[in-house]
Design a protein around this motif. Structure first.
Motif, PDB file in Angstrom:
ATOM      1  N   GLN A   1       0.839  -1.205   0.000  1.00  0.00           N
ATOM      2  CA  GLN A   1       0.000   0.000   0.000  1.00  0.00           C
ATOM      3  C   GLN A   1       0.871   1.251   0.000  1.00  0.00           C
ATOM      4  N   ILE A   2       2.014   1.160  -0.664  1.00  0.00           N
ATOM      5  CA  ILE A   2       3.023   2.222  -0.590  1.00  0.00           C
ATOM      6  C   ILE A   2       2.588   3.468  -1.355  1.00  0.00           C
ATOM      7  N   SER A   3       2.591   4.608  -0.631  1.00  0.00           N
ATOM      8  CA  SER A   3       2.305   5.899  -1.264  1.00  0.00           C
ATOM      9  C   SER A   3       3.484   6.851  -1.111  1.00  0.00           C
ATOM     10  N   ASP A   4       4.433   6.496  -0.251  1.00  0.00           N
ATOM     11  CA  ASP A   4       5.574   7.366   0.044  1.00  0.00           C
ATOM     12  C   ASP A   4       6.867   6.576  -0.150  1.00  0.00           C
ATOM     13  N   LEU A   5       7.689   7.045  -1.074  1.00  0.00           N
ATOM     14  CA  LEU A   5       8.948   6.368  -1.421  1.00  0.00           C
ATOM     15  C   LEU A   5      10.103   7.335  -1.197  1.00  0.00           C
ATOM     16  N   SER A   6      10.886   7.117  -0.140  1.00  0.00           N
ATOM     17  CA  SER A   6      11.983   8.034   0.175  1.00  0.00           C
ATOM     18  C   SER A   6      13.018   8.062  -0.950  1.00  0.00           C
ATOM     19  N   TYR A   7      13.480   9.271  -1.274  1.00  0.00           N
ATOM     20  CA  TYR A   7      14.512   9.391  -2.309  1.00  0.00           C
ATOM     21  C   TYR A   7      15.820   8.752  -1.850  1.00  0.00           C
ATOM     22  N   GLN A   8      15.943   8.462  -0.543  1.00  0.00           N
ATOM     23  CA  GLN A   8      17.163   7.847  -0.029  1.00  0.00           C
ATOM     24  C   GLN A   8      17.412   6.466  -0.621  1.00  0.00           C
ATOM     25  N   ILE A   9      16.403   5.896  -1.240  1.00  0.00           N
ATOM     26  CA  ILE A   9      16.585   4.602  -1.895  1.00  0.00           C
ATOM     27  C   ILE A   9      17.627   4.689  -3.011  1.00  0.00           C
ATOM     28  N   VAL A  10      17.844   5.909  -3.486  1.00  0.00           N
ATOM     29  CA  VAL A  10      18.885   6.174  -4.497  1.00  0.00           C
ATOM     30  C   VAL A  10      20.244   5.689  -4.012  1.00  0.00           C
ATOM     31  N   TYR A  11      20.465   5.744  -2.689  1.00  0.00           N
ATOM     32  CA  TYR A  11      21.784   5.461  -2.136  1.00  0.00           C
ATOM     33  C   TYR A  11      21.969   4.001  -1.723  1.00  0.00           C
ATOM     34  N   CYS A  12      20.997   3.153  -2.009  1.00  0.00           N
ATOM     35  CA  CYS A  12      21.215   1.713  -1.813  1.00  0.00           C
ATOM     36  C   CYS A  12      22.328   1.286  -2.759  1.00  0.00           C
TER      37      CYS A  12
ATOM     38  N   ILE B   1       7.794   9.544  -7.551  1.00  0.00           N
ATOM     39  CA  ILE B   1       8.974   9.014  -8.252  1.00  0.00           C
ATOM     40  C   ILE B   1       9.965  10.148  -8.441  1.00  0.00           C
ATOM     41  N   SER B   2      10.992  10.150  -7.619  1.00  0.00           N
ATOM     42  CA  SER B   2      11.981  11.230  -7.648  1.00  0.00           C
ATOM     43  C   SER B   2      12.843  11.143  -8.910  1.00  0.00           C
ATOM     44  N   PRO B   3      13.117  12.283  -9.552  1.00  0.00           N
ATOM     45  CA  PRO B   3      14.065  12.273 -10.674  1.00  0.00           C
ATOM     46  C   PRO B   3      15.410  11.664 -10.286  1.00  0.00           C
ATOM     47  N   ARG B   4      15.775  11.803  -9.014  1.00  0.00           N
ATOM     48  CA  ARG B   4      17.055  11.256  -8.555  1.00  0.00           C
ATOM     49  C   ARG B   4      17.063   9.732  -8.630  1.00  0.00           C
TER      50      ARG B   4
ATOM     51  N   LEU C   1      13.060  -1.304 -13.123  1.00  0.00           N
ATOM     52  CA  LEU C   1      12.106  -0.628 -12.252  1.00  0.00           C
ATOM     53  C   LEU C   1      10.693  -0.979 -12.694  1.00  0.00           C
ATOM     54  N   SER C   2       9.971  -1.718 -11.847  1.00  0.00           N
ATOM     55  CA  SER C   2       8.613  -2.158 -12.191  1.00  0.00           C
ATOM     56  C   SER C   2       7.608  -1.316 -11.407  1.00  0.00           C
ATOM     57  N   LEU C   3       6.768  -0.563 -12.140  1.00  0.00           N
ATOM     58  CA  LEU C   3       5.842   0.378 -11.504  1.00  0.00           C
ATOM     59  C   LEU C   3       4.404   0.237 -11.995  1.00  0.00           C
ATOM     60  N   GLU C   4       4.120  -0.794 -12.763  1.00  0.00           N
ATOM     61  CA  GLU C   4       2.773  -0.963 -13.304  1.00  0.00           C
ATOM     62  C   GLU C   4       1.745  -1.106 -12.170  1.00  0.00           C
ATOM     63  N   GLY C   5       0.548  -0.579 -12.397  1.00  0.00           N
ATOM     64  CA  GLY C   5      -0.532  -0.761 -11.441  1.00  0.00           C
ATOM     65  C   GLY C   5      -0.539   0.233 -10.303  1.00  0.00           C
TER      66      GLY C   5
ATOM     67  N   MET D   1       1.828   4.807 -17.057  1.00  0.00           N
ATOM     68  CA  MET D   1       3.251   4.528 -17.229  1.00  0.00           C
ATOM     69  C   MET D   1       3.919   5.515 -18.180  1.00  0.00           C
ATOM     70  N   LYS D   2       3.180   6.040 -19.139  1.00  0.00           N
ATOM     71  CA  LYS D   2       3.773   6.992 -20.086  1.00  0.00           C
ATOM     72  C   LYS D   2       4.184   8.291 -19.393  1.00  0.00           C
ATOM     73  N   GLN D   3       3.605   8.583 -18.208  1.00  0.00           N
ATOM     74  CA  GLN D   3       3.995   9.776 -17.468  1.00  0.00           C
ATOM     75  C   GLN D   3       5.435   9.691 -16.978  1.00  0.00           C
ATOM     76  N   LEU D   4       5.927   8.484 -16.812  1.00  0.00           N
ATOM     77  CA  LEU D   4       7.306   8.282 -16.360  1.00  0.00           C
ATOM     78  C   LEU D   4       8.299   8.903 -17.338  1.00  0.00           C
ATOM     79  N   MET D   5       7.939   8.901 -18.607  1.00  0.00           N
ATOM     80  CA  MET D   5       8.830   9.412 -19.648  1.00  0.00           C
ATOM     81  C   MET D   5       9.063  10.909 -19.522  1.00  0.00           C
ATOM     82  N   ASN D   6       8.201  11.615 -18.789  1.00  0.00           N
ATOM     83  CA  ASN D   6       8.334  13.064 -18.643  1.00  0.00           C
ATOM     84  C   ASN D   6       9.191  13.473 -17.454  1.00  0.00           C
ATOM     85  N   ILE D   7       9.610  12.500 -16.666  1.00  0.00           N
ATOM     86  CA  ILE D   7      10.429  12.818 -15.489  1.00  0.00           C
ATOM     87  C   ILE D   7      11.884  12.995 -15.917  1.00  0.00           C
ATOM     88  N   ASP D   8      12.504  14.059 -15.414  1.00  0.00           N
ATOM     89  CA  ASP D   8      13.921  14.291 -15.679  1.00  0.00           C
ATOM     90  C   ASP D   8      14.724  13.094 -15.172  1.00  0.00           C
ATOM     91  N   GLY D   9      15.533  12.509 -16.025  1.00  0.00           N
ATOM     92  CA  GLY D   9      16.323  11.338 -15.639  1.00  0.00           C
ATOM     93  C   GLY D   9      15.836  10.052 -16.283  1.00  0.00           C
TER      94      GLY D   9
END
Length: 237
Positions: free
Chosen positions: A162-173, A191-194, A204-208, A213-221
């Protein structure tokens, strides 16, 4: 399974270091403790354990522990004694949390926890240097916290939470290559550009989720992510 069948299993396990017993167990079988110095693989899947007896801590040579499809509501603190454990399967139980002593399981490589009732991301797995795969799919997790940056896995499965909040700190894994977040409650702005630009994630699987999903293409990065994705695909063929 009758007592004679169990006895034969235990006698065999003394030689092989492997014991598999399924059926209706809700406690350790008679004679089980004879194996404490020799057991390497213990499969108690498809039983009726509600709690795991504290005697589990005596099996300090265990490398593989399978408790799939029981009725466990908690894991005892003494699980931390199993410092040689490499694979731990606790799928299809009734767990809501995990003991802090999991941090002692320094040799863990793969953990499977799908189909439980865990609500808070279990940061007890952060800092385990050999952990490669962590499956937390089909739980009730709402947030991936900032502590996530200490997670060393290469694959993290959070599908169907039920995740609605994804910390950008996951970038540093440091080793994360595959991140599965299908069928959660993420908005596109979660979905952070970082994540796309700076992480090592190539799958990166984000379906559903709550965006197209086409909105992902507009994110910087996005292009940087696609370069990593394509490079990995090329290596596979």
């Amino acid at each position: 399974m009758g007592n004679s069948g169990l006895s034969q299993h235990i006698e065999t396990a003394k030689k092989t270091g492997v014991l598999r017993v399924s059926g209706s167990l809700n406690d350790f079988p008679p004679g089980f403790l004879q194996l404490e110095g020799s057991l390497r693989t213990l499969d108690l899947s498809d039983n009726k354990f509600v709690t795991l007896p504290n005697d589990i801590s005596r099996f300090m040579q265990l490398k593989h522990l399978n408790l799939n499809k029981n009725k466990l509501t908690k894991i005892p603190d003494c699980i931390g004694a199993l410092t040689k454990l490499e694979t731990f399967n606790i799928c299809h139980n009734n767990l809501t949390s995990l003991p802090r002593t999991i941090t002692n399981l320094i040799n863990l490589k793969q953990v499977f926890l799908s189909d439980n009732h865990i609500k808070d991301f279990p940061t007890v797995f952060c800092g385990l240097k050999h952990l490669d795969v962590l499956d937390l799919s089909r739980n009730e997790i709402r947030c991936v916290p900032s502590d996530i940056n200490g997670l060393n896995v290469s694959e993290l499965n959070l599908n169907q939470n039920q995740i609605s909040d994804l910390s950008y700190q996951i970038v540093y894994c440091p080793r994360l290559k595959t991140l599965r977040l299908e069928e959660n409650c993420l908005q596109i702005n979660a979905i952070s550009p970082r994540l796309l630009k700076e992480s090592k994630i190539s799958n990166l699987s984000l379906e559903g989720n709550l965006f197209e999903m086409k909105q992902l293409m507009n994110i910087d990065g996005y292009e940087a992510y696609m370069e990593r994705y394509t490079a990995v695909k090329k290596k596979l063929f």
